[in-house]
Design a protein around this motif. Sequence first.
Motif, PDB file in Angstrom:
ATOM      1  N   GLN A 142       0.824  -1.208   0.000  1.00  0.00           N
ATOM      2  CA  GLN A 142       0.000   0.000   0.000  1.00  0.00           C
ATOM      3  C   GLN A 142       0.861   1.262   0.000  1.00  0.00           C
ATOM      4  O   GLN A 142       0.508   2.259  -0.627  1.00  0.00           O
ATOM      5  N   LYS A 143       1.983   1.203   0.688  1.00  0.00           N
ATOM      6  CA  LYS A 143       2.800   2.400   0.881  1.00  0.00           C
ATOM      7  C   LYS A 143       3.850   2.614  -0.207  1.00  0.00           C
ATOM      8  O   LYS A 143       4.276   3.750  -0.448  1.00  0.00           O
ATOM      9  N   LEU A 144       4.274   1.534  -0.859  1.00  0.00           N
ATOM     10  CA  LEU A 144       5.341   1.659  -1.858  1.00  0.00           C
ATOM     11  C   LEU A 144       4.967   1.095  -3.227  1.00  0.00           C
ATOM     12  O   LEU A 144       5.685   1.315  -4.198  1.00  0.00           O
ATOM     13  N   GLY A 145       3.862   0.384  -3.298  1.00  0.00           N
ATOM     14  CA  GLY A 145       3.530  -0.336  -4.516  1.00  0.00           C
ATOM     15  C   GLY A 145       3.309   0.531  -5.734  1.00  0.00           C
ATOM     16  O   GLY A 145       3.470   0.070  -6.873  1.00  0.00           O
ATOM     17  N   ASN A 146       2.938   1.800  -5.533  1.00  0.00           N
ATOM     18  CA  ASN A 146       2.671   2.688  -6.664  1.00  0.00           C
ATOM     19  C   ASN A 146       3.867   3.549  -7.044  1.00  0.00           C
ATOM     20  O   ASN A 146       3.753   4.432  -7.891  1.00  0.00           O
ATOM     21  N   ASN A 147       5.003   3.293  -6.417  1.00  0.00           N
ATOM     22  CA  ASN A 147       6.220   4.050  -6.704  1.00  0.00           C
ATOM     23  C   ASN A 147       6.967   3.349  -7.837  1.00  0.00           C
ATOM     24  O   ASN A 147       7.503   2.258  -7.666  1.00  0.00           O
ATOM     25  N   SER A 148       6.997   3.982  -9.010  1.00  0.00           N
ATOM     26  CA  SER A 148       7.596   3.337 -10.186  1.00  0.00           C
ATOM     27  C   SER A 148       9.102   3.148 -10.058  1.00  0.00           C
ATOM     28  O   SER A 148       9.694   2.371 -10.815  1.00  0.00           O
ATOM     29  N   ASN A 149       9.732   3.850  -9.137  1.00  0.00           N
ATOM     30  CA  ASN A 149      11.174   3.734  -8.946  1.00  0.00           C
ATOM     31  C   ASN A 149      11.541   2.774  -7.825  1.00  0.00           C
ATOM     32  O   ASN A 149      12.694   2.695  -7.415  1.00  0.00           O
ATOM     33  N   VAL A 150      10.527   2.049  -7.324  1.00  0.00           N
ATOM     34  CA  VAL A 150      10.748   1.069  -6.262  1.00  0.00           C
ATOM     35  C   VAL A 150      10.148  -0.262  -6.701  1.00  0.00           C
ATOM     36  O   VAL A 150       9.011  -0.316  -7.170  1.00  0.00           O
ATOM     37  N   LEU A 151      10.917  -1.329  -6.574  1.00  0.00           N
ATOM     38  CA  LEU A 151      10.423  -2.672  -6.853  1.00  0.00           C
ATOM     39  C   LEU A 151      10.328  -3.448  -5.547  1.00  0.00           C
ATOM     40  O   LEU A 151      11.321  -3.583  -4.833  1.00  0.00           O
ATOM     41  N   ILE A 152       9.134  -3.924  -5.219  1.00  0.00           N
ATOM     42  CA  ILE A 152       8.976  -4.803  -4.066  1.00  0.00           C
ATOM     43  C   ILE A 152       9.275  -6.231  -4.528  1.00  0.00           C
ATOM     44  O   ILE A 152       8.573  -6.787  -5.370  1.00  0.00           O
ATOM     45  N   VAL A 153      10.329  -6.798  -4.000  1.00  0.00           N
ATOM     46  CA  VAL A 153      10.765  -8.147  -4.369  1.00  0.00           C
ATOM     47  C   VAL A 153       9.945  -9.147  -3.558  1.00  0.00           C
ATOM     48  O   VAL A 153      10.038  -9.194  -2.330  1.00  0.00           O
ATOM     49  N   ASP A 154       9.141  -9.924  -4.234  1.00  0.00           N
ATOM     50  CA  ASP A 154       8.134 -10.764  -3.582  1.00  0.00           C
ATOM     51  C   ASP A 154       8.711 -12.092  -3.087  1.00  0.00           C
ATOM     52  O   ASP A 154       8.489 -13.158  -3.671  1.00  0.00           O
ATOM     53  N   LEU A 155       9.438 -12.011  -1.982  1.00  0.00           N
ATOM     54  CA  LEU A 155      10.003 -13.222  -1.389  1.00  0.00           C
ATOM     55  C   LEU A 155       8.916 -14.156  -0.881  1.00  0.00           C
ATOM     56  O   LEU A 155       9.054 -15.380  -0.965  1.00  0.00           O
TER      57      LEU A 155
END
Length: 237
Positions: free
Chosen positions: A139-152
């Motif tokens: 919710q807090k970072l998912g819409n930031n195009s310069n951040v990738l959440i690595v789905d461990l």
Amino acid sequence: MTLATVGAGVFDTPDETPTLGQQVDTFKGLMYDGFISSTRLDGAFLLVAISGNDYIPKINLFGNTSTNSIIPLTPYIENVTNEIVANVHRLQKLGAQKILVNNMHPLGCMPRHTRVNNHTRCESHGNLIATAHNSMLQQKLGNNSNVLIVDLYTAFTNVINNQTPDSQRFTFKLAPSCEANDPEGFCGYRDGSLDDFYMLDEDHLFKHFYWDDMHPTSAGWKAVMKQLEGSIKSFMS
């Protein structure tokens, strides 16, 4: 380069290792001292890796209780994810253009938590905490195009639940390859006489997903990264 410290968390941990914020402070200091120039961040990729040290003591508090509610921990999880986001924003202000942030792996599947049921199933509280953490982080970072959440979380559970071809190589998905004889000990521990206080499954090293109480084996990480490399390469291109 790496500023990572074993045992670190977002907040203070029992090992008194530098927190995430203190590690970012060190990075900032290296930039201000000229050891790292701002131009070195052009085209650079930064990884923020928080792997659960903030949560492990909280999981232990539940013990063997039957309740599946982690509602009392919600404010704490909120604080942990807020601190991760705050430090990602700090790095961006310092000039970082591309940042990878891992989400939380299934904490309840670590051998330290599956030992109570003879490594036959994952512990529910740990996984509920990880799921709540990951939802907030998204919710807090998912819409930031310069951040990738690595789905461990998904990559780990795919292996554990036999949802990837590589799962078949792991006969022991929840049991460690190396296990201390003493619950308070650790893999590799020896006493003053140099006697081993741990057991190593030497005959089946490559059939274990987890190496010790917390960490995957090299083969385990290979199976995880095989699932993640496509999204990471796309983000980095």
